[in-house]
Design a protein around this motif. Structure first.
Motif, mmCIF file in Angstrom:
data_model
loop_
_atom_site.group_PDB
_atom_site.id
_atom_site.type_symbol
_atom_site.label_atom_id
_atom_site.label_comp_id
_atom_site.label_asym_id
_atom_site.label_seq_id
_atom_site.Cartn_x
_atom_site.Cartn_y
_atom_site.Cartn_z
ATOM 1 N N ASP A 191 0.865 -1.184 0.000
ATOM 2 C CA ASP A 191 0.000 0.000 0.000
ATOM 3 C C ASP A 191 0.899 1.229 0.000
ATOM 4 O OD1 ASP A 191 -1.794 2.073 0.431
ATOM 5 O OD2 ASP A 191 -3.013 0.920 1.851
ATOM 6 N N THR A 194 -1.534 5.722 -2.519
ATOM 7 C CA THR A 194 -2.270 6.238 -3.665
ATOM 8 C C THR A 194 -2.596 5.077 -4.587
ATOM 9 O OG1 THR A 194 -2.248 7.851 -5.502
ATOM 10 C CG2 THR A 194 -0.173 6.751 -4.995
ATOM 11 N N GLY A 195 -3.766 5.100 -5.198
ATOM 12 C CA GLY A 195 -4.173 4.008 -6.063
ATOM 13 C C GLY A 195 -4.480 2.740 -5.275
ATOM 14 N N ARG A 196 -4.826 1.678 -5.979
ATOM 15 C CA ARG A 196 -5.135 0.403 -5.330
ATOM 16 C C ARG A 196 -3.859 -0.248 -4.796
ATOM 17 N NH1 ARG A 196 -7.351 -3.674 -9.112
ATOM 18 N NH2 ARG A 196 -6.352 -2.430 -10.739
ATOM 19 N N LEU A 199 0.144 -2.683 -6.568
ATOM 20 C CA LEU A 199 0.508 -2.249 -7.922
ATOM 21 C C LEU A 199 1.571 -3.161 -8.529
ATOM 22 C CD1 LEU A 199 0.524 -0.157 -10.268
ATOM 23 C CD2 LEU A 199 2.283 1.089 -8.965
ATOM 24 N N GLU A 279 -6.496 3.389 -13.531
ATOM 25 C CA GLU A 279 -6.072 3.773 -12.185
ATOM 26 C C GLU A 279 -4.594 3.473 -11.975
ATOM 27 O OE1 GLU A 279 -7.407 3.232 -7.506
ATOM 28 O OE2 GLU A 279 -8.285 1.930 -9.055
ATOM 29 N N ASP A 280 -4.136 2.306 -12.458
ATOM 30 C CA ASP A 280 -2.716 1.974 -12.295
ATOM 31 C C ASP A 280 -1.832 2.872 -13.146
ATOM 32 O OD1 ASP A 280 -3.167 0.044 -10.418
ATOM 33 O OD2 ASP A 280 -3.067 -1.642 -11.803
ATOM 34 N N THR A 283 -1.487 6.009 -11.244
ATOM 35 C CA THR A 283 -0.567 5.835 -10.119
ATOM 36 C C THR A 283 0.881 5.911 -10.587
ATOM 37 O OG1 THR A 283 -2.175 4.458 -8.939
ATOM 38 C CG2 THR A 283 0.128 4.289 -8.255
ATOM 39 N N ARG A 286 1.844 9.445 -11.149
ATOM 40 C CA ARG A 286 2.136 10.165 -9.911
ATOM 41 C C ARG A 286 3.524 9.793 -9.388
ATOM 42 N NH1 ARG A 286 -2.382 10.874 -5.450
ATOM 43 N NH2 ARG A 286 -0.900 12.562 -5.013
ATOM 44 N N LEU A 287 3.872 8.519 -9.465
ATOM 45 C CA LEU A 287 5.186 8.084 -8.998
ATOM 46 C C LEU A 287 6.309 8.739 -9.791
ATOM 47 C CD1 LEU A 287 4.526 4.264 -8.500
ATOM 48 C CD2 LEU A 287 4.954 5.953 -6.691
ATOM 49 N N ASP A 292 5.039 15.633 -7.436
ATOM 50 C CA ASP A 292 3.993 14.964 -6.666
ATOM 51 C C ASP A 292 4.540 14.485 -5.323
ATOM 52 O OD1 ASP A 292 2.136 12.687 -5.805
ATOM 53 O OD2 ASP A 292 1.096 13.415 -7.591
ATOM 54 N N HIS A 294 3.843 11.864 -3.842
ATOM 55 C CA HIS A 294 4.061 10.419 -3.888
ATOM 56 C C HIS A 294 5.179 10.032 -4.859
ATOM 57 C CE1 HIS A 294 0.649 9.193 -1.394
ATOM 58 N NE2 HIS A 294 -0.021 10.184 -1.943
#
Length: 316
Positions: A191, A194-196, A199, A279-280, A283, A286-287, A292, A294
């Protein structure tokens, strides 16, 4: 060897869209444009070097273990098949001080870096390079007491035939060492805020599909289980043992590992992004966004964890 041409993988990478190879790597086998695209190994050279350097302790441990299976005094010539920029070639030359070490690769730019590394480490008199496309030019490599193939065999369609070719190159009592398999590279907790969650597990599943397609598209591709003991035996070799070596850089990571992580996820985004859900993909974006919160460049929980498995066999 080069992917989707005549196969070639690199040390210090996990093989595939994410890695700076084949693999090859470990790391961590690099595929920038999705299925069927050809890699620019020369451009990837600095990344390949950093990956192998980060895994250097594991490779030294592997070389020391191999030294218990074949005496250093008995290794007069060793081949590093799929050498890339020669990081592991130099490590093997240090571990086997009586040997001529030959870096074998199909990419001139990588062989040039291998020569430069050997010279810089004072190994130039014992390390040479040989450009060869495999499997077609396997017979040009000459005899060896030790043949190391780091994440390169799986880039040859008929692995069994390639192993039989390796066996023909070995002198009596000689050893082949294959780096194949191990554990996928991990950089992040389950976890990440962010996101599910999960990943990297989902990325692994997509990579497995990519790997199967890559194997199926190779010239002369032959479907066979990854039962290395059985493949060794079929090639006329006697299995001599298997060990796995850990690469563990915990958080907080040094800057070189953070930069490797960014390169890793950039290539994932390019090579596998279309196979991930929205969504992935968001994510990953963002990485990779330096601004960002995150971002990989800011995270305090970033680490580098993988494992390389080495399978060995002896010629009677």
């Amino acid at each position: 060897m080069t992917q989707h041409r005549e196969p070639h993988a690199r040390h210090g990478h996990q093989d595939g869209p994410a890695s700076g190879h084949a693999h090859g790597p470990g790391p961590s086998h690099s595929h920038a444009h999705g299925d069927g695209a050809e890699l620019d190994w020369g451009r990837l050279a600095p990344l390949l070097e950093r990956q192998a350097e980060v895994a250097g302790t594991a490779y030294r441990e592997a070389a020391a273990w191999i030294g218990t299976l074949v005496p250093a005094s008995g290794v007069r010539r060793l081949l590093d098949v799929g050498s890339g920029p020669g990081v592991v070639t130099a490590l093997l030359a240090e571990a086997f001080p009586y040997a001529e070490a030959v870096a074998v690769d199909a990419t001139p730019e990588l062989l040039e870096r291998a020569r430069g590394r050997a010279e810089a480490q004072g190994l130039g008199a014992r390390v040479s390079t040989l450009r060869a496309e495999l499997p077609g030019e396997l017979g040009t490599l000459g005899e060896a007491d030790l043949l190391w193939a780091g994440n390169s065999l799986h880039h040859i369609g008929d692995q069994g035939a390639a192993l039989a070719g390796f066996a023909e190159l070995l002198r009596p009592g000689g050893l082949v060492a294959l780096v194949e398999g191990g554990l996928p590279l991990r950089h992040l907790p389950r976890d990440i805020g962010t996101g599910r969650p999960g990943l990297e597990a989902r990325i692994d599943a997509e990579h497995a599909g990519w790997f199967a397609r890559m194997r199926a598209e190779l010239p002369g591709a032959t479907a066979e289980p990854d039962d290395w003991r059985a493949l060794f035996t079929a090639a006329g070799l006697t299995p001599a043992g298997t060990r796995t070596f850990l690469v563990d850089v915990p958080a907080p990571v040094p800057q070189v590992v953070r930069e490797l992580a960014v390169s890793h996820f950039e290539r994932l985004r390019e090579g596998l992004g279309d196979h991930l859900d929205a969504e992935d993909r968001a994510t990953l974006d963002r990485l990779l966004d330096p601004a960002d919160a995150h971002s990989l460049l800011r995270r305090t929980d970033l680490f580098h964890l993988t494992a390389h498995t080495v399978h060995t066999a002896r010629k009677g």
